[in-house]
Enzyme design. Structure first.
Site, PDB file in Angstrom:
ATOM      1  N   SER A 153       0.829  -1.212   0.000  1.00  0.00           N
ATOM      2  CA  SER A 153       0.000   0.000   0.000  1.00  0.00           C
ATOM      3  C   SER A 153       0.860   1.257   0.000  1.00  0.00           C
ATOM      4  O   SER A 153       0.387   2.342  -0.333  1.00  0.00           O
ATOM      5  CB  SER A 153      -0.942   0.012   1.205  1.00  0.00           C
ATOM      6  OG  SER A 153      -0.213   0.021   2.416  1.00  0.00           O
ATOM      7  N   CYS A 154       2.139   1.120   0.341  1.00  0.00           N
ATOM      8  CA  CYS A 154       3.064   2.253   0.252  1.00  0.00           C
ATOM      9  C   CYS A 154       3.210   2.645  -1.214  1.00  0.00           C
ATOM     10  O   CYS A 154       2.925   1.861  -2.109  1.00  0.00           O
ATOM     11  CB  CYS A 154       4.434   1.867   0.799  1.00  0.00           C
ATOM     12  SG  CYS A 154       4.462   1.550   2.573  1.00  0.00           S
ATOM     13  N   VAL A 155       3.680   3.864  -1.428  1.00  0.00           N
ATOM     14  CA  VAL A 155       3.920   4.309  -2.796  1.00  0.00           C
ATOM     15  C   VAL A 155       5.393   4.666  -2.931  1.00  0.00           C
ATOM     16  O   VAL A 155       5.999   5.241  -2.028  1.00  0.00           O
ATOM     17  CB  VAL A 155       2.988   5.484  -3.187  1.00  0.00           C
ATOM     18  CG1 VAL A 155       3.305   6.741  -2.443  1.00  0.00           C
ATOM     19  CG2 VAL A 155       2.996   5.739  -4.668  1.00  0.00           C
TER      20      VAL A 155
END
Length: 148
Positions: A19-21
């Protein structure tokens, strides 16, 4: 997670994302590259420091660390990846899907800075690894499935 790095020469920058970018900046003319691995879209309080925990801190941090001025932004290319929904939700979280928020924040801040996004691989349910090969002046995004 929450790391930021600058590379040149034979460096390879990489971030493994759910979910991190990951936000990669490429200044091919100068051979300078940057990558930030962002956990959350926005800090509750503004910060003038350097960091990558928040997208809102990572973009200005990359610009500062790479010594990119407003006059240089037309030479900069960005690649963004991640923002997946890695956990199946029974109900929508009241704060929304964090991966979507991370992705939208990255696109919004890069656009506000005038930086052209040349590739984005965002959302869905698969994780990704973003690599920037400084010697080859290129990037790659690899996907992997979540464990069930």
């Amino acid at each position: 997670m929450c790391e930021i790095g600058i590379g040149r020469g034979h460096d390879v920058l990489r971030a493994t994302l759910g979910s991190c970018v990951g936000i990669g900046l490429m200044w091919r003319n100068r051979g300078v590259y940057g990558l930030a691995h962002c956990l959350l879209p926005e800090a509750r309080e503004p910060s003038a420091g350097i960091g990558a925990k928040y997208v809102t801190l990572a973009v200005p941090s990359l610009l500062k660390l790479m010594s990119i001025d407003k006059a240089d932004v037309d030479q900069i290319e960005a690649v963004i990846a991640g923002g997946a929904s890695m956990v199946q939700q029974q109900t929508m979280p009241r704060h929304g899907i964090i991966g979507d928020q991370n992705a939208q924040a990255a696109k919004r801040l890069l656009a506000a800075a005038g930086i052209r996004v040349v590739h984005e691989d965002l959302g869905g349910e698969q994780g990704r690894q973003l690599l920037i090969d400084c010697a080859q002046h290129c990037y790659a995004v690899r996907t992997f499935s979540r464990a069930t």
